[in-house]
Design a protein around this motif. Structure first.
Motif, PDB file in Angstrom:
ATOM      1  N   PRO A  92       0.605  -1.477  -0.219  1.00  8.22           N
ATOM      2  CA  PRO A  92       0.260   0.060   0.045  1.00  8.22           C
ATOM      3  C   PRO A  92       1.340   1.056  -0.237  1.00  8.22           C
ATOM      4  N   GLU A  93       0.617   2.323  -0.964  1.00  4.28           N
ATOM      5  CA  GLU A  93       1.085   3.526  -0.474  1.00  4.28           C
ATOM      6  C   GLU A  93       1.153   4.045   0.232  1.00  4.28           C
ATOM      7  N   GLY A  94      -0.123   4.297   1.290  1.00  4.85           N
ATOM      8  CA  GLY A  94      -0.015   4.535   2.940  1.00  4.85           C
ATOM      9  C   GLY A  94       1.500   3.850   3.387  1.00  4.85           C
ATOM     10  N   ALA A  95       1.975   3.046   3.290  1.00  6.96           N
ATOM     11  CA  ALA A  95       3.102   2.771   3.876  1.00  6.96           C
ATOM     12  C   ALA A  95       4.358   3.344   4.076  1.00  6.96           C
ATOM     13  N   ALA A  96       4.338   4.223   3.081  1.00  5.64           N
ATOM     14  CA  ALA A  96       5.770   5.441   2.664  1.00  5.64           C
ATOM     15  C   ALA A  96       6.888   3.964   2.797  1.00  5.64           C
ATOM     16  N   LEU A  97       6.919   3.361   2.561  1.00  7.11           N
ATOM     17  CA  LEU A  97       8.660   2.504   2.895  1.00  7.11           C
ATOM     18  C   LEU A  97       9.338   3.182   1.718  1.00  7.11           C
ATOM     19  N   ARG A  98      10.987   3.292   3.234  1.00  7.65           N
ATOM     20  CA  ARG A  98      12.029   3.230   2.375  1.00  7.65           C
ATOM     21  C   ARG A  98      13.142   2.452   2.534  1.00  7.65           C
ATOM     22  N   ARG A  99      13.896   2.709   1.559  1.00  8.25           N
ATOM     23  CA  ARG A  99      14.591   1.192   2.212  1.00  8.25           C
ATOM     24  C   ARG A  99      15.864   1.308   3.573  1.00  8.25           C
ATOM     25  N   GLY A 100      15.692   0.206   3.945  1.00  9.13           N
ATOM     26  CA  GLY A 100      16.523   0.079   5.194  1.00  9.13           C
ATOM     27  C   GLY A 100      15.096   0.490   6.775  1.00  9.13           C
ATOM     28  N   ALA A 101      13.970   0.555   5.849  1.00 12.37           N
ATOM     29  CA  ALA A 101      12.852   0.544   7.153  1.00 12.37           C
ATOM     30  C   ALA A 101      13.030  -0.986   7.420  1.00 12.37           C
ATOM     31  N   ARG A 102      12.469  -0.804   8.929  1.00 10.90           N
ATOM     32  CA  ARG A 102      12.001  -2.608   9.666  1.00 10.90           C
ATOM     33  C   ARG A 102      10.925  -2.432   9.254  1.00 10.90           C
ATOM     34  N   VAL A 103      10.388  -4.054   9.066  1.00  8.86           N
ATOM     35  CA  VAL A 103       8.693  -3.583   8.809  1.00  8.86           C
ATOM     36  C   VAL A 103       8.147  -5.566   9.067  1.00  8.86           C
ATOM     37  N   LEU A 104       7.326  -5.254   9.813  1.00  2.00           N
ATOM     38  CA  LEU A 104       6.157  -5.937  10.305  1.00  2.00           C
ATOM     39  C   LEU A 104       5.412  -6.949   9.076  1.00  2.00           C
ATOM     40  N   ASP A 105       4.998  -7.996   8.949  1.00  2.00           N
ATOM     41  CA  ASP A 105       3.999  -8.430   7.818  1.00  2.00           C
ATOM     42  C   ASP A 105       3.397  -8.491   8.519  1.00  2.00           C
ATOM     43  N   ALA A 106       1.965  -9.054   8.978  1.00  2.00           N
ATOM     44  CA  ALA A 106       0.954  -9.495   9.899  1.00  2.00           C
ATOM     45  C   ALA A 106       0.829 -10.218   8.533  1.00  2.00           C
ATOM     46  N   GLY A 107       0.573 -11.476   8.382  1.00  2.00           N
ATOM     47  CA  GLY A 107       0.144 -12.747   7.463  1.00  2.00           C
ATOM     48  C   GLY A 107       0.934 -13.157   6.906  1.00  2.00           C
ATOM     49  N   ARG A 129       7.843  -8.931  -1.663  1.00  2.00           N
ATOM     50  CA  ARG A 129       7.541  -7.607  -2.642  1.00  2.00           C
ATOM     51  C   ARG A 129       8.407  -6.661  -0.707  1.00  2.00           C
ATOM     52  N   LEU A 130       7.698  -6.806   0.323  1.00  2.00           N
ATOM     53  CA  LEU A 130       8.783  -5.937   1.116  1.00  2.00           C
ATOM     54  C   LEU A 130      10.023  -6.029   1.140  1.00  2.00           C
ATOM     55  N   ALA A 131      10.863  -7.304   1.167  1.00  2.00           N
ATOM     56  CA  ALA A 131      12.077  -7.533   1.527  1.00  2.00           C
ATOM     57  C   ALA A 131      12.266  -7.502  -0.015  1.00  2.00           C
ATOM     58  N   ALA A 132      12.320  -6.811  -0.934  1.00  2.00           N
ATOM     59  CA  ALA A 132      12.810  -6.420  -2.004  1.00  2.00           C
ATOM     60  C   ALA A 132      12.779  -4.718  -2.428  1.00  2.00           C
ATOM     61  N   LEU A 133      11.907  -4.333  -1.505  1.00  2.00           N
ATOM     62  CA  LEU A 133      11.570  -2.385  -1.481  1.00  2.00           C
ATOM     63  C   LEU A 133      12.538  -1.771   0.003  1.00  2.00           C
ATOM     64  N   VAL A 134      12.950  -2.677   0.888  1.00  2.00           N
ATOM     65  CA  VAL A 134      13.496  -2.253   1.602  1.00  2.00           C
ATOM     66  C   VAL A 134      14.756  -3.128   2.121  1.00  2.00           C
ATOM     67  N   VAL A 135      15.642  -4.351   2.837  1.00  2.00           N
ATOM     68  CA  VAL A 135      16.219  -5.389   2.777  1.00  2.00           C
ATOM     69  C   VAL A 135      15.888  -5.931   4.247  1.00  2.00           C
ATOM     70  N   PRO A 136      16.561  -7.453   3.388  1.00  2.00           N
ATOM     71  CA  PRO A 136      15.268  -8.062   3.475  1.00  2.00           C
ATOM     72  C   PRO A 136      15.550  -8.854   5.452  1.00  2.00           C
ATOM     73  N   GLU A 137      16.664  -8.058   6.284  1.00  2.00           N
ATOM     74  CA  GLU A 137      16.766  -8.667   7.110  1.00  2.00           C
ATOM     75  C   GLU A 137      15.994  -7.750   8.178  1.00  2.00           C
ATOM     76  N   ASN A 138      15.400  -7.040   7.146  1.00  2.00           N
ATOM     77  CA  ASN A 138      14.698  -5.613   7.915  1.00  2.00           C
ATOM     78  C   ASN A 138      13.170  -6.634   7.840  1.00  2.00           C
ATOM     79  N   VAL A 139      12.702  -7.248   7.427  1.00  2.00           N
ATOM     80  CA  VAL A 139      11.491  -7.936   7.035  1.00  2.00           C
ATOM     81  C   VAL A 139      11.833  -9.047   8.690  1.00  2.00           C
ATOM     82  N   VAL A 140      10.136  -9.300   8.759  1.00  2.00           N
ATOM     83  CA  VAL A 140       9.730 -10.424  10.052  1.00  2.00           C
ATOM     84  C   VAL A 140       8.289  -9.793   9.116  1.00  2.00           C
ATOM     85  N   SER A 141       7.648 -11.479   8.997  1.00  2.00           N
ATOM     86  CA  SER A 141       6.785 -11.842   8.791  1.00  2.00           C
ATOM     87  C   SER A 141       5.934 -12.827   9.979  1.00  2.00           C
TER      88      SER A 141
END
Length: 150
Positions: A2-17, A26-38
């Motif tokens: 979603p556009e409202g997420a305002a993701l930036r490279r290096g952001a730490r992201v929680l993916d619920a589901g 998709r999130l890992a490709a946009l930020v950094v894989p190490e920073n994505v928790v699903s």
């Protein structure tokens, strides 16, 4: 994503589901894989998502089997929390796991089958600015602070 997420490279992201792992890829490709928790509550789906992430070159994404409505406090804080399932209300644990000025984008409200896309941003005082957006329909978020099983 979603556009409202305002993701930036290096952001730490929680993916619920996690499910198939597509959204986490998709999130890992946009930020950094190490920073994505699903987080995925169904162990077989978490395993499937994990295999798909590994095959896609995103082995560094963390997949946790657990209740997504509770987030992942041991990995917090997150700059962005994104949900791929609809909740009856914003789960109470999520805002506490946000970094300063962090955002939550989640389908919330109306019914188990119809939600509005909610964007919540943490203010410096710890409160949230909420903006309801587009009506949408997602699978239900099931968990302790979401819809009950069944």
């Amino acid at each position: 994503v979603p556009e409202g997420a305002a993701l930036r490279r290096g952001a730490r992201v929680l993916d619920a589901g996690t499910a198939s792992g597509y959204h986490a890829c998709r999130l890992a490709a946009l930020v950094v894989p190490e920073n994505v928790v699903s987080v995925e509550r169904i162990a077989a789906l978490a395993a499937w998502g994990r295999r798909n992430l590994d095959r896609s070159g995103f082995a560094a994404v963390t997949v946790v089997t657990g209740d997504g409505s509770l987030g992942c406090p041991e990995r917090a804080p997150f700059d962005v929390i994104l949900a791929t399932a609809g909740a009856p209300r914003l789960p109470g644990a999520w805002p506490r796991q946000l970094s300063d000025r962090g955002r939550i984008v989640a389908p919330v409200g109306r019914s188990r089958n119809l939600q509005d896309l909610l964007v919540a941003q943490r203010r410096p005082d710890g409160g949230l600015d909420l903006r309801r957006g587009t009506p949408c329909a997602f699978v239900p978020l099931v968990g302790r602070d979401a819809w009950p099983e069944g």
